[in-house]
Write a protein that holds these residues in place. Structure first.
Motif, PDB file in Angstrom:
ATOM      1  N   GLN A   2       3.559  -8.071  -4.383  1.00  0.00           N
ATOM      2  CA  GLN A   2       4.020  -6.925  -5.153  1.00  0.00           C
ATOM      3  C   GLN A   2       5.318  -7.266  -5.884  1.00  0.00           C
ATOM      4  OE1 GLN A   2       4.884  -3.476  -2.785  1.00  0.00           O
ATOM      5  NE2 GLN A   2       4.202  -2.111  -4.397  1.00  0.00           N
ATOM      6  N   ARG A  94      10.914 -12.336  -6.021  1.00  0.00           N
ATOM      7  CA  ARG A  94       9.822 -12.312  -5.047  1.00  0.00           C
ATOM      8  C   ARG A  94      10.298 -12.049  -3.612  1.00  0.00           C
ATOM      9  NH1 ARG A  94       5.360 -13.437  -7.740  1.00  0.00           N
ATOM     10  NH2 ARG A  94       5.471 -14.691  -9.614  1.00  0.00           N
ATOM     11  N   LEU A  98      10.585  -3.888  -1.492  1.00  0.00           N
ATOM     12  CA  LEU A  98       9.998  -2.991  -2.481  1.00  0.00           C
ATOM     13  C   LEU A  98       9.276  -1.802  -1.864  1.00  0.00           C
ATOM     14  CD1 LEU A  98       8.625  -5.665  -4.975  1.00  0.00           C
ATOM     15  CD2 LEU A  98      10.683  -4.257  -5.195  1.00  0.00           C
ATOM     16  N   GLU A  99       9.560  -1.495  -0.621  1.00  0.00           N
ATOM     17  CA  GLU A  99       8.924  -0.336  -0.007  1.00  0.00           C
ATOM     18  C   GLU A  99       9.678   0.926  -0.421  1.00  0.00           C
ATOM     19  OE1 GLU A  99      12.114  -1.894   2.329  1.00  0.00           O
ATOM     20  OE2 GLU A  99      10.220  -2.890   1.933  1.00  0.00           O
ATOM     21  N   THR A 114      10.209   0.520  -8.076  1.00  0.00           N
ATOM     22  CA  THR A 114       9.137   0.084  -7.182  1.00  0.00           C
ATOM     23  C   THR A 114       7.825   0.757  -7.595  1.00  0.00           C
ATOM     24  OG1 THR A 114       9.663   1.882  -5.668  1.00  0.00           O
ATOM     25  CG2 THR A 114      10.698  -0.276  -5.224  1.00  0.00           C
ATOM     26  N   ALA A 115       6.729   0.256  -7.070  1.00  0.00           N
ATOM     27  CA  ALA A 115       5.408   0.797  -7.400  1.00  0.00           C
ATOM     28  C   ALA A 115       5.303   2.278  -7.025  1.00  0.00           C
ATOM     29  CB  ALA A 115       4.319  -0.013  -6.697  1.00  0.00           C
ATOM     30  N   GLU A 116       5.865   2.654  -5.893  1.00  0.00           N
ATOM     31  CA  GLU A 116       5.786   4.055  -5.470  1.00  0.00           C
ATOM     32  C   GLU A 116       6.524   4.975  -6.447  1.00  0.00           C
ATOM     33  OE1 GLU A 116       6.854   6.869  -1.619  1.00  0.00           O
ATOM     34  OE2 GLU A 116       6.694   4.699  -1.336  1.00  0.00           O
ATOM     35  N   ASN A 119       4.557   5.230  -9.731  1.00  0.00           N
ATOM     36  CA  ASN A 119       3.431   6.164  -9.631  1.00  0.00           C
ATOM     37  C   ASN A 119       3.898   7.608  -9.779  1.00  0.00           C
ATOM     38  OD1 ASN A 119       1.667   4.035  -9.281  1.00  0.00           O
ATOM     39  ND2 ASN A 119       1.704   4.163  -7.053  1.00  0.00           N
ATOM     40  N   GLU A 133       5.142  -5.108 -15.297  1.00  0.00           N
ATOM     41  CA  GLU A 133       5.298  -5.722 -13.979  1.00  0.00           C
ATOM     42  C   GLU A 133       6.152  -6.981 -14.033  1.00  0.00           C
ATOM     43  OE1 GLU A 133       2.554  -6.581 -10.081  1.00  0.00           O
ATOM     44  OE2 GLU A 133       1.649  -6.829 -12.049  1.00  0.00           O
TER      45      GLU A 133
END
Length: 141
Positions: A2, A94, A98-99, A114-116, A119, A133
């Protein structure tokens, strides 16, 4: 693996210069975008700042921002500054956590989410937000 997502705006914007008193001077005449980034600053329209403040984002602080048009003498108080306390260098990309919902800054100039959080922002009414990304939008991407 991720990766975080670079946060940008689809609307054009003028450049900004931070003055010694903390206000931001427009470098030239032009549109004030709802999201503007640059060295050591992430400015967002107040409604986006209010939205973000309702989310569980750690290590950020929100401050009122003043945009100054020296040519006309106008001051705009339509934006908030987001001060981000999570830094990384390109070599660390890397290895960063990223949580959860996070905003991170690379080299104090580029802002990632982050991805969350991406979204949540994609589901929001702020359709001018764009995401890419990792370092895919950079020359060495």
């Amino acid at each position: 693996m991720q990766l975080p997502f670079l946060l940008t705006c689809s609307e054009p914007a003028v450049g900004l210069y931070e003055l010694a008193d903390g206000r931001f001077q427009l470098i030239k005449q032009g549109p004030i975008a709802p999201l503007m980034t640059g060295y050591r600053h992430l400015l967002v329209e107040s409604s986006l700042a209010e939205f973000l403040q309702c989310l569980p984002i750690e290590r950020v602080r929100y401050e009122p921002a003043v945009l100054v048009n020296r040519g006309t003498g106008e001051e705009h108080r339509t934006h908030s500054r987001i001060v981000v306390s999570q830094f990384f260098r390109p070599d660390d990309l890397r290895d960063i956590p990223l949580e959860g919902m996070r905003i991170l800054t690379m080299n104090d100039e580029y802002f990632f989410v982050t991805a969350e959080l991406k979204n949540a922002l994609e589901a929001s009414p702020f359709q001018y937000l764009q995401f890419s990304e990792g370092l895919s939008n950079f020359a060495a991407g």
